[in-house]
Design an enzyme around this catalytic site. Structure first.
Site, PDB file in Angstrom:
ATOM      1  CG  HIS A  82      -0.059   0.854   7.406  1.00 33.10           C
ATOM      2  ND1 HIS A  82       0.436   0.641   8.632  1.00 33.10           N
ATOM      3  CD2 HIS A  82       0.037   2.472   6.613  1.00 33.10           C
ATOM      4  CE1 HIS A  82       1.930   1.426   8.057  1.00 33.10           C
ATOM      5  NE2 HIS A  82       1.664   2.498   7.490  1.00 33.10           N
ATOM      6  CD  GLU A  83      -0.990   2.609   3.054  1.00 33.25           C
ATOM      7  OE1 GLU A  83      -0.846   3.375   3.263  1.00 33.25           O
ATOM      8  OE2 GLU A  83      -0.594   1.251   2.855  1.00 33.25           O
TER       9      GLU A  83
ATOM     10  CD  GLN B  50       3.270   5.359   2.756  1.00 35.28           C
ATOM     11  OE1 GLN B  50       2.210   4.729   2.490  1.00 35.28           O
ATOM     12  NE2 GLN B  50       3.731   5.379   2.852  1.00 35.28           N
TER      13      GLN B  50
ATOM     14  N   GLY C 252       0.895  -1.186   0.128  1.00 38.67           N
ATOM     15  CA  GLY C 252       0.365   0.153   0.037  1.00 38.67           C
ATOM     16  C   GLY C 252       0.947   1.107  -0.506  1.00 38.67           C
TER      17      GLY C 252
ATOM     18  CB  CYS D 286       5.414   2.681   7.479  1.00 37.57           C
ATOM     19  SG  CYS D 286       5.136   4.025   6.537  1.00 37.57           S
ATOM     20  CG  LEU D 287       6.262   0.762   1.172  1.00 36.24           C
ATOM     21  CD1 LEU D 287       5.716   1.676   0.163  1.00 36.24           C
ATOM     22  CD2 LEU D 287       7.207   0.470   1.344  1.00 36.24           C
TER      23      LEU D 287
ATOM     24  CG  HIS E 259       0.842   6.190   5.537  1.00 33.88           C
ATOM     25  ND1 HIS E 259       1.409   7.592   5.640  1.00 33.88           N
ATOM     26  CD2 HIS E 259       0.975   5.638   5.452  1.00 33.88           C
ATOM     27  CE1 HIS E 259       2.486   7.025   6.407  1.00 33.88           C
ATOM     28  NE2 HIS E 259       2.352   5.306   5.577  1.00 33.88           N
TER      29      HIS E 259
HETATM   30 CO    CO Z   1       2.997   3.417   5.500  1.00 31.77          CO
END
Ligand code: CO
Length: 163
Positions: free
Chosen positions: A132-133, A49, A44, A90-91, A136
């Protein structure tokens, strides 16, 4: 537009995204956006981000990476009392994995790139991913979920380990 994935502690990760009015706002870079997620083996990636303050994310939870989805203006309309603890990465915080507690099930509404409306009850990985997204898009990160002392330690290790 040259998009890249921002990493902690970039302040743009803390921006609360606004609703998307029209898919045209993102049409020009959505393919690049998917590429970024797939390149990093993510499941995701949220707009914030990459510093884009719009309410959408992309995801693909299949192992074959053949089921890309664009989720626009997602809204959680119900959460189960039952919780789930999941080891999340998380990226935007490379190398960190944390056990995070969230609602086990949620009901979510969103629209896709064609303007089709969806409402779904999600469970397991998909439920965790959406929460999670959507965090963000509110400017929230997984480290925010930690108790204060632990959070301080993790943040210090993230900020100072590379010096
Ligand atoms: Co993340």
């Amino acid at each position: 537009m040259d998009l890249k994935i921002l990493t902690f502690p970039d302040p743009l990760l803390r921006v609360k995204a606004r609703e998307l009015k029209n898919f045209d706002e993102i049409k020009g870079f959505i393919n690049r956006f998917f590429d970024l997620m797939y390149e990093k083996d993510g499941i995701g990636l949220a707009a914030t981000q990459t510093g884009i303050p719009l309410r959408f994310f992309v995801c693909d939870i299949t192992e074959e990476k053949n089921s890309p989805k664009i989720v626009i203006n997602p809204k959680i309309i119900w959460r189960s009392h039952e919780k789930i603890i999941f080891n999340e990465g998380c990226l935007s915080i490379p190398g960190l994995r944390l056990d995070i507690e969230r609602s086990k099930k949620i009901k979510v509404r969103w629209i896709d790139e064609r303007g089709n409306e969806y409402e779904a009850e999600l469970d397991g990985l998909e439920s965790v991913l959406f929460q999670h997204e959507i965090d963000h898009l509110e400017g929230k990160l997984i480290i925010d979920k930690l108790p204060k002392n632990e959070r301080k330690k993790v943040i210090e290790s993230l900020l100072y380990v590379k010096l």
